[in-house]
Design a protein around this motif. Structure first.
Motif, mmCIF file in Angstrom:
data_model
loop_
_atom_site.group_PDB
_atom_site.id
_atom_site.type_symbol
_atom_site.label_atom_id
_atom_site.label_comp_id
_atom_site.label_asym_id
_atom_site.label_seq_id
_atom_site.Cartn_x
_atom_site.Cartn_y
_atom_site.Cartn_z
ATOM 1 N N MET A 62 0.718 -1.031 -0.102
ATOM 2 C CA MET A 62 0.017 -0.073 -0.078
ATOM 3 C C MET A 62 1.050 1.176 -0.042
ATOM 4 S SD MET A 62 -3.243 -0.960 2.253
ATOM 5 C CE MET A 62 -2.284 -1.075 3.800
ATOM 6 N N GLN A 63 2.111 1.366 0.634
ATOM 7 C CA GLN A 63 2.999 2.317 0.658
ATOM 8 C C GLN A 63 3.844 2.474 -0.802
ATOM 9 O OE1 GLN A 63 2.921 4.493 3.196
ATOM 10 N NE2 GLN A 63 1.179 3.133 3.814
ATOM 11 N N GLY A 64 3.540 1.456 -1.650
ATOM 12 C CA GLY A 64 4.366 1.460 -2.849
ATOM 13 C C GLY A 64 5.835 0.859 -2.536
ATOM 14 N N LEU A 65 6.026 0.376 -1.757
ATOM 15 C CA LEU A 65 7.434 -0.316 -1.372
ATOM 16 C C LEU A 65 7.349 -1.864 -1.607
ATOM 17 C CD1 LEU A 65 7.970 1.360 2.312
ATOM 18 C CD2 LEU A 65 9.080 1.863 0.043
ATOM 19 N N PHE A 66 7.263 -2.000 -3.065
ATOM 20 C CA PHE A 66 7.098 -3.275 -3.590
ATOM 21 C C PHE A 66 7.926 -4.292 -3.478
ATOM 22 C CE2 PHE A 66 4.342 -0.129 -6.354
ATOM 23 C CZ PHE A 66 3.312 -0.418 -5.931
ATOM 24 N N GLU A 67 9.255 -4.044 -3.340
ATOM 25 C CA GLU A 67 10.330 -4.886 -3.269
ATOM 26 C C GLU A 67 10.484 -5.509 -1.805
ATOM 27 O OE1 GLU A 67 14.222 -3.728 -4.437
ATOM 28 O OE2 GLU A 67 13.528 -2.776 -6.080
ATOM 29 N N VAL A 68 10.162 -4.625 -0.885
ATOM 30 C CA VAL A 68 10.183 -5.013 0.484
ATOM 31 C C VAL A 68 8.916 -5.845 0.701
ATOM 32 C CG1 VAL A 68 9.869 -4.224 2.967
ATOM 33 C CG2 VAL A 68 10.995 -2.753 1.164
ATOM 34 N N ALA A 69 7.832 -5.407 -0.058
ATOM 35 C CA ALA A 69 6.616 -6.087 0.248
ATOM 36 C C ALA A 69 6.970 -7.884 -0.307
ATOM 37 C CB ALA A 69 5.477 -5.503 -0.612
ATOM 38 N N GLU A 70 7.529 -7.708 -1.425
ATOM 39 C CA GLU A 70 7.886 -9.071 -2.015
ATOM 40 C C GLU A 70 8.626 -9.986 -1.269
ATOM 41 O OE1 GLU A 70 9.014 -10.994 -6.489
ATOM 42 O OE2 GLU A 70 9.062 -8.977 -6.086
ATOM 43 N N GLN A 71 9.518 -9.287 -0.601
ATOM 44 C CA GLN A 71 10.596 -9.940 0.348
ATOM 45 C C GLN A 71 9.830 -10.524 1.276
ATOM 46 O OE1 GLN A 71 13.270 -7.082 1.539
ATOM 47 N NE2 GLN A 71 14.590 -6.745 -0.441
ATOM 48 N N ARG A 72 8.862 -10.006 2.023
ATOM 49 C CA ARG A 72 8.009 -10.551 3.218
ATOM 50 C C ARG A 72 7.273 -11.765 2.727
ATOM 51 N NH1 ARG A 72 11.463 -7.940 5.065
ATOM 52 N NH2 ARG A 72 11.027 -6.169 6.730
ATOM 53 N N ILE A 73 6.508 -11.477 1.492
ATOM 54 C CA ILE A 73 5.680 -12.853 0.953
ATOM 55 C C ILE A 73 6.709 -14.015 0.745
ATOM 56 C CG2 ILE A 73 4.235 -13.393 -1.015
ATOM 57 C CD1 ILE A 73 3.276 -10.673 -1.284
ATOM 58 N N ASN A 74 7.716 -13.611 -0.069
ATOM 59 C CA ASN A 74 8.692 -14.659 -0.447
ATOM 60 C C ASN A 74 9.287 -15.370 1.125
ATOM 61 O OD1 ASN A 74 8.543 -14.424 -3.037
ATOM 62 N ND2 ASN A 74 10.310 -12.986 -3.088
ATOM 63 N N GLU A 75 9.495 -14.732 1.902
ATOM 64 C CA GLU A 75 9.894 -15.242 3.486
ATOM 65 C C GLU A 75 8.727 -16.030 3.801
ATOM 66 O OE1 GLU A 75 11.421 -13.969 7.591
ATOM 67 O OE2 GLU A 75 11.221 -12.202 6.454
ATOM 68 N N ALA A 76 7.606 -15.676 3.807
ATOM 69 C CA ALA A 76 6.328 -16.329 4.199
ATOM 70 C C ALA A 76 6.137 -17.680 3.296
ATOM 71 C CB ALA A 76 5.053 -15.569 4.386
ATOM 72 N N LEU A 77 6.405 -17.642 1.991
ATOM 73 C CA LEU A 77 6.414 -18.754 1.130
ATOM 74 C C LEU A 77 7.304 -19.981 1.487
ATOM 75 C CD1 LEU A 77 5.276 -16.919 -2.091
ATOM 76 C CD2 LEU A 77 4.012 -18.950 -0.952
ATOM 77 N N GLN A 78 8.593 -19.305 2.018
ATOM 78 C CA GLN A 78 9.644 -20.338 2.330
ATOM 79 C C GLN A 78 9.108 -21.229 3.348
ATOM 80 O OE1 GLN A 78 12.821 -18.103 3.201
ATOM 81 N NE2 GLN A 78 13.605 -17.725 1.069
ATOM 82 N N ILE A 79 8.387 -20.453 4.193
ATOM 83 C CA ILE A 79 7.711 -21.447 5.392
ATOM 84 C C ILE A 79 6.723 -22.208 4.975
ATOM 85 C CG2 ILE A 79 6.755 -21.154 7.829
ATOM 86 C CD1 ILE A 79 8.222 -18.596 8.053
ATOM 87 N N LEU A 80 5.731 -21.766 4.276
ATOM 88 C CA LEU A 80 4.507 -22.262 3.654
ATOM 89 C C LEU A 80 4.409 -22.468 2.180
ATOM 90 C CD1 LEU A 80 1.784 -20.967 6.357
ATOM 91 C CD2 LEU A 80 2.880 -23.150 6.341
ATOM 92 N N PRO A 81 5.233 -23.116 1.519
ATOM 93 C CA PRO A 81 5.468 -23.020 0.084
ATOM 94 C C PRO A 81 4.077 -23.354 -0.784
ATOM 95 C CG PRO A 81 6.483 -24.953 0.736
ATOM 96 C CD PRO A 81 6.228 -24.289 2.116
ATOM 97 N N HIS A 82 3.093 -24.199 -0.093
ATOM 98 C CA HIS A 82 2.002 -24.459 -0.809
ATOM 99 C C HIS A 82 0.722 -23.836 -0.239
ATOM 100 C CE1 HIS A 82 4.466 -27.473 -2.705
ATOM 101 N NE2 HIS A 82 5.105 -28.042 -1.594
ATOM 102 N N GLU A 83 0.892 -22.780 0.442
ATOM 103 C CA GLU A 83 -0.430 -21.987 1.039
ATOM 104 C C GLU A 83 -1.239 -21.232 -0.254
ATOM 105 O OE1 GLU A 83 -3.294 -20.595 2.444
ATOM 106 O OE2 GLU A 83 -2.048 -21.905 4.004
ATOM 107 N N PRO A 84 -2.274 -21.595 -0.528
ATOM 108 C CA PRO A 84 -2.866 -20.787 -1.469
ATOM 109 C C PRO A 84 -2.955 -19.333 -1.436
ATOM 110 C CG PRO A 84 -3.906 -22.977 -1.165
ATOM 111 C CD PRO A 84 -2.991 -22.585 -0.065
ATOM 112 N N LEU A 85 -3.307 -18.795 -0.035
ATOM 113 C CA LEU A 85 -3.471 -17.286 0.075
ATOM 114 C C LEU A 85 -2.225 -16.711 0.032
ATOM 115 C CD1 LEU A 85 -5.938 -17.512 3.137
ATOM 116 C CD2 LEU A 85 -6.334 -16.382 0.868
#
Length: 414
Positions: free
Chosen positions: A109-132
């Protein structure tokens, strides 16, 4: 509890505040949590924060409560406190990916897309198959213009579930393919999404995709349906009129664009297209009115100015050409495409010195334009500027070696 829930559902803030303090003292934590969720759902954010703050005091180590309160604080605009809560959640608790997802949403929402993607990628490392989480990644990719990557994830999710977070995936796929100019695939998904739900945006999207794939009859059907569903969906009128025009139904195109102008009288593009359609229908007077309105809305609307100049020229309305040209000059708007019109108009109105100055100015940009050079050459001949006329005639001979009149003119100069 029942009284408080009823007050929340009825939006009775006074009753909520009257009951809340004793409720926080006497009720079980589970009931308090239920009330907090209800307050969030109905938009009583300050009251929800009050309950979550109380629960946080009771259960300081409970990560879910911190996450829920952080979500409320973000909505209230207290981002710093929310970030402190989210950053304080340990990485080894089950709720940690949820905290990362909320952080990603905030940064997005703040336009910090790279930081946002880093957070999502970190979450996906923990739950790689989580659809949400995958859906959140696709949404971010879509927003940042990485359409092919977003489409791949949406397609994978579409095989699992047709909806995510209340969003019809067929609609998302239609939007991402439309944004990537894959209009055929976009149209298929738009039509599929419309089977689930008929909305104005879906009708417009399907009409746009149909137009881009040259399926003008389908575009007209979708946009006529949209006009009936929401007469104030302004974007529909121009696209619908363009669709009729592509089928050469110019009378209906003009009628539709006039309907659009009744709904939105401040859209210059509607006036421009209305002017074009009026010309197609041989209604020059209306065309001039529409084009003049477009220019009134935007005094530097280049396409409208050029078409209006062309209409004036065709009708030999040289005074109007001069008036428009001088008005643009007063507004410090200089555009060389208008010079031939202005030069010819000044010449016809016997303002020869002004015509000469503009012809000379125009020559740099129009020295390959046969029509301009012919008029310029004849003007110079009539004005007695034989040497300059000779140079233009030589240029015309090079451009039109088979045109005898310029060769004959050169011979007479010799």
């Amino acid at each position: 509890m029942e009284q408080l829930l009823q007050a929340v559902q009825e939006g009775d803030l006074q009753q909520i505040n009257a009951l809340l303090e004793s409720f926080l003292t006497d009720a079980e934590p589970a009931a308090q949590y239920e009330i907090a969720e209800a307050l969030m759902h109905y938009g009583f954010l300050n009251e929800a924060d009050r309950v979550f703050e109380h629960l946080q005091f009771l259960f300081p180590e409970e990560a879910q409560i911190s996450i829920d309160r952080a979500s409320v604080l973000i909505e209230l605009g207290e981002e710093d406190d929310a970030l402190d809560l989210l950053m304080g959640i340990a990485s080894d608790v089950p709720e940690y990916p949820q905290a990362l997802l909320i952080l990603a949403d905030y940064y997005q929402m703040q336009g910090l897309f790279e930081v946002a993607e880093q957070r999502i990628n970190e979450a996906l490392q923990i739950l790689p198959h989580e659809p949400l989480l995958q859906f959140a990644k696709a949404e971010l990719l879509f927003e940042t213009g990485r359409f092919s990557e977003a489409a791949r994830i949406y397609e994978e999710l579409y095989t699992i579930e047709k909806k995510f977070a209340g969003i019809i995936l067929a609609q998302r796929l239609a939007e991402v393919y439309r944004a990537g100019a894959a209009y055929e695939r976009a149209l298929d998904y738009y039509m599929e999404a419309l089977e689930e739900e008929v909305t104005a945006d879906l009708l417009f999207g399907s009409g746009y995709a149909a137009f881009q794939t040259e399926k003008y009859e389908l575009a007209i059907k979708q946009l006529e349906d949209l006009k009936e569903l929401d007469p104030d969906y302004f974007s529909a009128y121009l696209l619908l009129a363009e669709s009729y025009a592509m089928l050469e139904n110019n009378k209906r195109a003009l009628s539709v664009i006039k309907e659009g102008l009744k709904r939105d009288e401040y859209d210059k593009s509607l006036y421009l297209f209305a002017g074009k359609m009026a010309l197609k229908n041989s209604r020059q007077h209306e065309a001039i009115e529409f084009l003049s309105e477009a220019i009134a809305l935007d005094p530097e609307y280049m396409e409208a100015i050029l078409i209006l100049m062309s209409v004036y020229s065709a009708e030999q309305r040289f005074e109007e050409i001069i008036a428009l040209y001088e008005q643009l000059q007063q507004n410090e708007f200089e555009w060389s495409a208008l010079y031939p019109f202005a030069a010819n108009a000044y010449n016809e109105e016997e303002q020869f010195q002004k015509a000469y100055e503009i012809y000379k100015e125009a020559y740099n940009d129009f020295n390959d334009d046969i029509e301009f050079l012919e008029k310029y050459c004849l003007f110079l001949v009539e004005d007695g500027k034989r040497d300059e006329a000779k140079q233009i005639a030589q240029r015309l001979v090079r451009l039109q070696p088979s045109e005898q009149q310029w060769t004959d003119l050169l011979e007479r100069f010799e």
